[in-house]
Design a protein around this motif. Structure first.
Motif, PDB file in Angstrom:
ATOM      1  N   SER A   7     -39.113   6.004  69.618  1.00  9.71           N
ATOM      2  CA  SER A   7     -39.640   7.266  70.136  1.00  9.71           C
ATOM      3  C   SER A   7     -38.914   8.474  69.544  1.00  9.71           C
ATOM      4  CB  SER A   7     -39.528   7.293  71.662  1.00  9.71           C
ATOM      5  OG  SER A   7     -38.188   7.079  72.059  1.00  9.71           O
ATOM      6  N   MET A   8     -37.773   8.219  68.914  1.00 10.24           N
ATOM      7  CA  MET A   8     -37.007   9.275  68.244  1.00 10.24           C
ATOM      8  C   MET A   8     -36.058   8.630  67.246  1.00 10.24           C
ATOM      9  SD  MET A   8     -34.172  10.418  71.127  1.00 10.24           S
ATOM     10  CE  MET A   8     -35.351  11.516  71.824  1.00 10.24           C
ATOM     11  N   ALA A   9     -35.503   9.435  66.367  1.00 11.00           N
ATOM     12  CA  ALA A   9     -34.537   8.935  65.396  1.00 11.00           C
ATOM     13  C   ALA A   9     -33.212   8.664  66.092  1.00 11.00           C
ATOM     14  CB  ALA A   9     -34.344   9.949  64.279  1.00 11.00           C
ATOM     15  N   GLY A  10     -32.526   7.618  65.662  1.00  7.67           N
ATOM     16  CA  GLY A  10     -31.223   7.309  66.231  1.00  7.67           C
ATOM     17  C   GLY A  10     -30.669   6.009  65.685  1.00  7.67           C
ATOM     18  N   THR A  11     -29.502   5.652  66.188  1.00  7.70           N
ATOM     19  CA  THR A  11     -28.822   4.434  65.788  1.00  7.70           C
ATOM     20  C   THR A  11     -29.009   3.375  66.873  1.00  7.70           C
ATOM     21  OG1 THR A  11     -27.163   5.730  64.610  1.00  7.70           O
ATOM     22  CG2 THR A  11     -26.584   3.456  65.120  1.00  7.70           C
ATOM     23  N   VAL A  29     -36.119  -3.013  75.955  1.00  9.12           N
ATOM     24  CA  VAL A  29     -35.986  -3.977  74.869  1.00  9.12           C
ATOM     25  C   VAL A  29     -34.886  -3.603  73.880  1.00  9.12           C
ATOM     26  CG1 VAL A  29     -38.358  -4.814  75.043  1.00  9.12           C
ATOM     27  CG2 VAL A  29     -37.858  -2.862  73.564  1.00  9.12           C
ATOM     28  N   LEU A  30     -34.496  -2.335  73.877  1.00  9.34           N
ATOM     29  CA  LEU A  30     -33.545  -1.854  72.874  1.00  9.34           C
ATOM     30  C   LEU A  30     -32.920  -0.557  73.365  1.00  9.34           C
ATOM     31  CD1 LEU A  30     -34.318  -2.206  69.192  1.00  9.34           C
ATOM     32  CD2 LEU A  30     -33.578   0.033  69.912  1.00  9.34           C
ATOM     33  N   MET A  31     -31.699  -0.274  72.915  1.00  9.26           N
ATOM     34  CA  MET A  31     -31.024   0.978  73.267  1.00  9.26           C
ATOM     35  C   MET A  31     -30.682   1.721  71.981  1.00  9.26           C
ATOM     36  SD  MET A  31     -29.895   2.793  75.890  1.00  9.26           S
ATOM     37  CE  MET A  31     -29.738   1.633  77.226  1.00  9.26           C
ATOM     38  N   LEU A  32     -31.117   2.983  71.907  1.00 12.41           N
ATOM     39  CA  LEU A  32     -30.781   3.845  70.775  1.00 12.41           C
ATOM     40  C   LEU A  32     -29.734   4.860  71.201  1.00 12.41           C
ATOM     41  CD1 LEU A  32     -34.232   4.917  69.241  1.00 12.41           C
ATOM     42  CD2 LEU A  32     -32.659   3.186  68.385  1.00 12.41           C
ATOM     43  N   GLU A  33     -28.970   5.350  70.227  1.00  7.72           N
ATOM     44  CA  GLU A  33     -28.095   6.488  70.466  1.00  7.72           C
ATOM     45  C   GLU A  33     -28.586   7.621  69.578  1.00  7.72           C
ATOM     46  OE1 GLU A  33     -23.773   8.404  69.860  1.00  7.72           O
ATOM     47  OE2 GLU A  33     -24.506   6.876  68.511  1.00  7.72           O
ATOM     48  N   SER A  34     -28.821   8.768  70.201  1.00  2.00           N
ATOM     49  CA  SER A  34     -29.264   9.936  69.460  1.00  2.00           C
ATOM     50  C   SER A  34     -28.573  11.155  70.051  1.00  2.00           C
ATOM     51  CB  SER A  34     -30.788  10.082  69.564  1.00  2.00           C
ATOM     52  OG  SER A  34     -31.227  11.186  68.828  1.00  2.00           O
ATOM     53  N   MET A  35     -27.914  11.921  69.221  1.00  2.00           N
ATOM     54  CA  MET A  35     -27.191  13.124  69.655  1.00  2.00           C
ATOM     55  C   MET A  35     -26.250  12.820  70.828  1.00  2.00           C
ATOM     56  SD  MET A  35     -30.230  15.960  69.048  1.00  2.00           S
ATOM     57  CE  MET A  35     -30.593  16.047  70.745  1.00  2.00           C
ATOM     58  N   LYS A  36     -25.517  11.710  70.719  1.00  2.00           N
ATOM     59  CA  LYS A  36     -24.527  11.262  71.709  1.00  2.00           C
ATOM     60  C   LYS A  36     -25.131  10.903  73.066  1.00  2.00           C
ATOM     61  CE  LYS A  36     -20.747  13.607  69.469  1.00  2.00           C
ATOM     62  NZ  LYS A  36     -19.553  14.388  69.592  1.00  2.00           N
ATOM     63  N   MET A  37     -26.452  10.667  73.090  1.00  2.00           N
ATOM     64  CA  MET A  37     -27.114  10.223  74.320  1.00  2.00           C
ATOM     65  C   MET A  37     -27.673   8.819  74.088  1.00  2.00           C
ATOM     66  SD  MET A  37     -29.165  13.664  75.578  1.00  2.00           S
ATOM     67  CE  MET A  37     -30.654  12.941  75.017  1.00  2.00           C
ATOM     68  N   ASN A  55     -31.652  -4.002  63.825  1.00  2.00           N
ATOM     69  CA  ASN A  55     -30.390  -4.649  64.169  1.00  2.00           C
ATOM     70  C   ASN A  55     -29.394  -3.612  64.676  1.00  2.00           C
ATOM     71  OD1 ASN A  55     -31.023  -7.383  63.159  1.00  2.00           O
ATOM     72  ND2 ASN A  55     -31.128  -6.337  61.179  1.00  2.00           N
ATOM     73  N   ILE A  56     -28.420  -4.068  65.438  1.00  2.46           N
ATOM     74  CA  ILE A  56     -27.373  -3.176  65.934  1.00  2.46           C
ATOM     75  C   ILE A  56     -26.718  -2.474  64.742  1.00  2.46           C
ATOM     76  CG2 ILE A  56     -25.139  -3.081  67.120  1.00  2.46           C
ATOM     77  CD1 ILE A  56     -26.143  -5.429  68.853  1.00  2.46           C
ATOM     78  N   GLY A  57     -26.599  -1.145  64.853  1.00  2.00           N
ATOM     79  CA  GLY A  57     -25.998  -0.347  63.791  1.00  2.00           C
ATOM     80  C   GLY A  57     -27.000   0.273  62.836  1.00  2.00           C
ATOM     81  N   ASP A  58     -28.238  -0.209  62.853  1.00  2.00           N
ATOM     82  CA  ASP A  58     -29.279   0.364  61.982  1.00  2.00           C
ATOM     83  C   ASP A  58     -29.633   1.771  62.430  1.00  2.00           C
ATOM     84  OD1 ASP A  58     -29.421  -2.049  60.643  1.00  2.00           O
ATOM     85  OD2 ASP A  58     -31.424  -2.580  61.380  1.00  2.00           O
ATOM     86  N   PHE A  59     -29.918   2.651  61.469  1.00  2.00           N
ATOM     87  CA  PHE A  59     -30.472   3.961  61.789  1.00  2.00           C
ATOM     88  C   PHE A  59     -31.977   3.854  61.645  1.00  2.00           C
ATOM     89  CE2 PHE A  59     -32.124   8.160  60.936  1.00  2.00           C
ATOM     90  CZ  PHE A  59     -31.507   8.899  61.932  1.00  2.00           C
ATOM     91  N   VAL A  60     -32.711   4.299  62.664  1.00  2.00           N
ATOM     92  CA  VAL A  60     -34.180   4.259  62.631  1.00  2.00           C
ATOM     93  C   VAL A  60     -34.731   5.666  62.797  1.00  2.00           C
ATOM     94  CG1 VAL A  60     -34.305   1.891  63.487  1.00  2.00           C
ATOM     95  CG2 VAL A  60     -34.351   3.779  65.115  1.00  2.00           C
ATOM     96  N   ASN A  61     -35.893   5.883  62.240  1.00  2.00           N
ATOM     97  CA  ASN A  61     -36.590   7.163  62.370  1.00  2.00           C
ATOM     98  C   ASN A  61     -37.679   7.053  63.407  1.00  2.00           C
ATOM     99  OD1 ASN A  61     -35.358   8.876  60.259  1.00  2.00           O
ATOM    100  ND2 ASN A  61     -36.087   7.261  58.898  1.00  2.00           N
ATOM    101  N   GLU A  62     -38.098   8.185  63.943  1.00  2.00           N
ATOM    102  CA  GLU A  62     -39.195   8.201  64.899  1.00  2.00           C
ATOM    103  C   GLU A  62     -40.413   7.537  64.287  1.00  2.00           C
ATOM    104  OE1 GLU A  62     -41.893  11.401  67.423  1.00  2.00           O
ATOM    105  OE2 GLU A  62     -40.124  12.091  66.351  1.00  2.00           O
ATOM    106  N   GLY A  63     -41.002   6.603  65.023  1.00  2.00           N
ATOM    107  CA  GLY A  63     -42.196   5.906  64.557  1.00  2.00           C
ATOM    108  C   GLY A  63     -41.918   4.598  63.842  1.00  2.00           C
ATOM    109  N   ASP A  64     -40.661   4.330  63.488  1.00  2.00           N
ATOM    110  CA  ASP A  64     -40.336   3.042  62.845  1.00  2.00           C
ATOM    111  C   ASP A  64     -40.631   1.889  63.800  1.00  2.00           C
ATOM    112  OD1 ASP A  64     -39.446   4.371  60.596  1.00  2.00           O
ATOM    113  OD2 ASP A  64     -37.324   3.869  60.873  1.00  2.00           O
ATOM    114  N   VAL A  65     -41.129   0.796  63.239  1.00  2.00           N
ATOM    115  CA  VAL A  65     -41.399  -0.394  64.046  1.00  2.00           C
ATOM    116  C   VAL A  65     -40.070  -1.098  64.339  1.00  2.00           C
ATOM    117  CG1 VAL A  65     -42.532  -2.645  64.104  1.00  2.00           C
ATOM    118  CG2 VAL A  65     -43.693  -0.686  63.065  1.00  2.00           C
ATOM    119  N   LEU A  66     -39.815  -1.319  65.626  1.00  2.00           N
ATOM    120  CA  LEU A  66     -38.580  -1.973  66.061  1.00  2.00           C
ATOM    121  C   LEU A  66     -38.798  -3.442  66.364  1.00  2.00           C
ATOM    122  CD1 LEU A  66     -37.407   0.808  68.532  1.00  2.00           C
ATOM    123  CD2 LEU A  66     -36.704   0.506  66.149  1.00  2.00           C
ATOM    124  N   ILE A  67     -39.919  -3.739  67.048  1.00  2.00           N
ATOM    125  CA  ILE A  67     -40.199  -5.093  67.505  1.00  2.00           C
ATOM    126  C   ILE A  67     -41.695  -5.361  67.334  1.00  2.00           C
ATOM    127  CG2 ILE A  67     -40.191  -6.628  69.519  1.00  2.00           C
ATOM    128  CD1 ILE A  67     -37.753  -5.007  70.516  1.00  2.00           C
TER     129      ILE A  67
END
Length: 70
Positions: A7-11, A29-37, A55-67
């Motif tokens: 839903s947004m870019a993050g790690t 299903v997954l936890m992202l970190e974005s702007m320290k949140m 995978n843990i540690g990957d940087f993803v962009n908004e709209g990237d397929v996660l699962i």
């Protein structure tokens, strides 16, 4: 094929599902970190996990397929 996307870019901090898991609508299903949140990613659909693309540690962009679900 059904997909859960970022839903947004993050790690990726954590992945709570694995291939073969049955998941339900509203399940985290997954936890992202974005702007320290920490941003939980919830499934809006039900299905069985076919592939976890993030995978843990990957940087993803908004709209990237996660699962991918079947």
């Amino acid at each position: 094929m059904k997909e859960i996307t970022a839903s947004m870019a993050g790690t990726v901090l954590n992945v709570f599902v694995a291939e073969g898991d049955q998941i339900h609508s509203g399940q985290e299903v997954l936890m992202l970190e974005s702007m320290k949140m920490e941003i939980p990613i919830e499934s809006g659909i039900e299905g069985v996990v076919k592939e976890v693309k993030a995978n843990i540690g990957d940087f993803v962009n908004e709209g990237d397929v996660l699962i991918v679900l079947v």
